[in-house]
Design an enzyme around this catalytic site. Structure first.
Site: not given
Ligand SMILES: Cc1ncc(C[n+]2csc(CCOP(=O)(O)OP(=O)(O)O)c2C)c(N)n1
Length: 659
Positions: A396, A398, A421, A424, A465
């Site tokens: 996790l 990015e 999403f 993020f 989201h």
């Protein structure tokens, strides 16, 4: 006197190392003189730290990538970048390494296997992951090496890059130059572990601390580390203890550093100690040292003359704009015509699958995209077809994955990263905006990366989201921003995005995934990025829109047969299809800009400005924008409906019809 262990070194190697460590020192000394004379501007000094850059780079093969930072002149000189060109670079001249677009050490050159830093420091580390991944996938016995300062280790990028390298078993050498200070901040205000190398344990990797002022110790340690990384296919963390002998940069002074520290570390100077040891051991005579220095001095003088003589840049706007993107034209627009009914999400998936079949250098990365098939199942079944090496679950993180994607691109791979999403993307934002987008303009390296962005609201998913964040990217030259609204466009644009060697931010509206179907060509085909699509011709109002807005407008038109809407689907937001926009304005003289994004700063404002500048005579009414409320996206369905632009569409159209 400093001790050097020469075991395993020939006399020739020892002398070579000397020549390499003296060069950056002499260049820097000259730069400091020029700085005092006001003939150059800023300078970040690496004096006292040369053994690290020089020793480490000398331990690598010439085709192994180094990710240096602002004090690592030795990396550039060991790689034999000609001094005159380096000086042209520092002078901001056209024939430097960045055509005058970048300062000091913020540039790279593939010819020398150096990837240039951005100011943000930490992002260098994850690029090394991507390069090492490329080596791993090609089964090459090579490593990559990234530098970090002690200050830089506090950045999240440091953690993310080390963790990814450990989890993916990547042959990367992470090298920390622990020089006591991050600007004015001493290490005890930066971290509390005893040694930074101790952190390696937490990542499940090996970590060592060495004397960074001893060139033989650095060279040997990195040589051994390199063998280890290749043989074990693992990363390593090497902390080099050293000291910053000058200010953070020359103008900022050193008032905050206790004097005794300078005295202690002056005795450990990496150049004079090594020189004295070579002299004492009769490996070098004073005359030879003088001759080596004289040769370097001449090289410096010649380079300076060339640099000072070079004319200042005469800007060529066309060239400036042209260099933002790597030139590219798609060749595969055609298809046989055979089609099948596909949902939007299936079309995205089909495009990706066919691209994977077409490009064996394409790697997919994202959270849960392998066995699980991704949060929305776009990559379901991919791991079975293409294997785990090319369909990669990521930790996790990015930022590190965008950085790794850039590293892959440097080694000739293509990659697609799925943001779980679009929201993020904020935690990968720096790498996207500052590295991917700017790198081609800065020093000619492209970022062959597609970032998929499941976006938008209407699904009751709340503020984190549901965002429409395309405008964040549209204002960044160097990115391409694509936003299809139909299955056919989704597949064709996906293929085009993968083909394109530039970074493409690819928006997919989540609410369209399973609600919209259409006929999609079975074959591989592309749709040119930057071309809008006329959805329907009409006489009354031109609705310029994209994404979900296209469906809101067509639905509205169906429900209001008395109003004739001319609907243009932009499909690409960067670059925009200005010809199509102009034609749409001309067609009705009344323009409605419709998007799900919030109104302020939404792309509608930009297009409205362009229309009023370029199509004023074609307008019969003020341009009207219809966007969502200027609030975060709320969760409760009633609030979300109230937020959405769709609820204000009727008012906007009614207003325009009155003109
Ligand atoms: C993200 C970010 N924050 C702040 C800065 C400003 N800055 C530039 S260098 C530096 C100190 C870096 O210290 P360190 O990593 O120890 O490297 P050193 O300069 O000592 O070699 C700071 C705070 C920056 N460039 N990037």
């Amino acid at each position: 006197m400093m001790q050097f262990d020469r075991s395993g070194y020939t006399d020739e190697q020892l002398i070579d190392l000397y020549k390499e460590i003296v060069r950056p020192r002499m260049i820097e000394e000259k730069m400091l003189v020029l700085l005092r004379q006001g003939r150059i501007s800023k300078w970040f000094s690496g004096i006292g730290q040369e053994a690290i850059a020089v020793g480490a780079t000398m331990a690598l093969d010439a085709d192994e990538y180094v990710m240096p930072l602002h004090r690592n002149l030795g990396v550039f000189t060991v790689r034999k970048m000609p001094f005159d060109k380096l000086f042209l670079q520092w002078q901001g001249k056209k024939n430097g390494f960045s055509k005058g677009r970048e300062r000091s050490f913020h540039f790279g050159a593939n010819e020398y296997h150096i990837c240039g830093m951005i100011s943000h420091l930490g992002p260098q580390l994850a690029i090394a992951d991507g390069i090492a991944l490329a080596h791993k996938l090609r089964k090459e016995d090579k490593v990559s090496l990234a530098f970090s300062g002690d200050g830089g280790t506090s950045e999240g990028d440091f953690h993310e890059a080390l963790n990814v390298a450990a989890v993916w078993n990547l042959p990367v050498i992470f090298l920390i130059e622990n020089n006591g200070y991050g600007l004015s901040t001493p290490t005890d205000e930066q971290f509390v572990c005893k040694q930074l190398a101790d952190r390696a344990l937490g990542y499940g990797m090996k970590g060592i601390t060495i004397d960074g002022n001893n060139i033989l110790e650095v060279h040997k340690a990195i040589s051994i580390a390199r063998e280890y990384c290749i043989k074990e296919q693992k990363p390593i963390l090497v902390e080099c203890m050293t000291f910053r002998m000058r200010g953070h940069e020359e103008a900022s002074g050193v008032k905050y550093v206790p004097k005794e520290l300078f005295e202690t570390w002056a005795k450990k100077d990496p150049v004079s100690n090594y020189e004295a040891w070579l002299l004492k051991g009769k490996l070098l005579k004073q005359e030879t040292i003088d001759a080596i220095r004289e040769e370097i001095r001449k090289d410096i003088e010649n380079g300076l003359a060339a640099g000072f003589d070079a004319p200042s840049i005469t800007p060529d706007t066309n060239e400036e704009v042209a260099d933002v993107y790597k030139p590219f034209t798609t060749t595969s627009l055609q298809h046989s015509g055979k089609t099948t009914e596909r949902k939007f999400i299936q079309a995205v998936s089909d495009g990706l699958r066919q691209s994977m079949e077409r490009f064996d250098n394409l790697v997919l990365m994202g959270q849960d995209i392998a066995e699980y098939g991704g949060a929305f199942k776009v990559t379901e079944g991919f791991v079975e077809q293409f294997g785990k090496a090319r369909v990669r679950n990521t930790p996790l993180c990015e930022s590190a994955i965008v950085g790794a994607a850039l590293g892959l691109s440097i080694k000739g791979f293509k990659s697609m990263m799925e943001m779980q999403f679009a929201d993020f993307a904020t935690v990968g934002f720096n790498q996207i905006i500052n590295n991917l987008a700017k790198i081609h303009y800065r020093w000619g390296q492209n970022a062959d990366v597609v970032i998929r962005m499941p976006t938008g609201g209407g699904v009751g998913a709340g503020p984190f989201h549901s965002q429409s964040n395309e405008a964040w990217f549209v204002k960044t030259p160097g990115l391409k921003v694509v936003y299809p609204s139909t299955p056919e466009c989704a597949k064709g644009l996906m293929n085009a995005a993968i083909e394109d060697p530039n970074p493409v931010i690819f928006f997919e509206h989540k609410a369209l995934y399973r609600s919209i179907s259409g006929q999609v060509p079975d074959d591989y085909y592309t749709i040119e990025i930057g071309k809008a699509r006329l959805v329907q011709d009409g006489d009354d109002i031109s609705v310029i829109t994209y994404g979900a807005g296209v469906h809101w407008a067509t639905e509205y038109a169906e429900k209001h047969p008395d109003i004739s809407l001319h609907i243009l689907d932009l499909r690409s937001l960067l670059p925009l299809d200005y010809d199509a926009i102009k034609a749409a304005v001309k067609r009705t003289g009344k323009v409605l800009l419709l998007h799900e994004d919030t109104l302020i700063g939404g792309i509608g404002g930009e297009i409205a400005a362009w229309i009023s500048e370029h199509c004023f005579e074609d307008l019969d009414a003020p341009i009207v924008r219809c966007g969502s409320l200027d609030t975060p996206v709320p969760f409760a369905i009633e609030l979300e409906q109230n937020f959405m632009a769709k609820g204000r569409l009727d008012t906007a159209i009614t207003k325009l019809m009155k003109f």
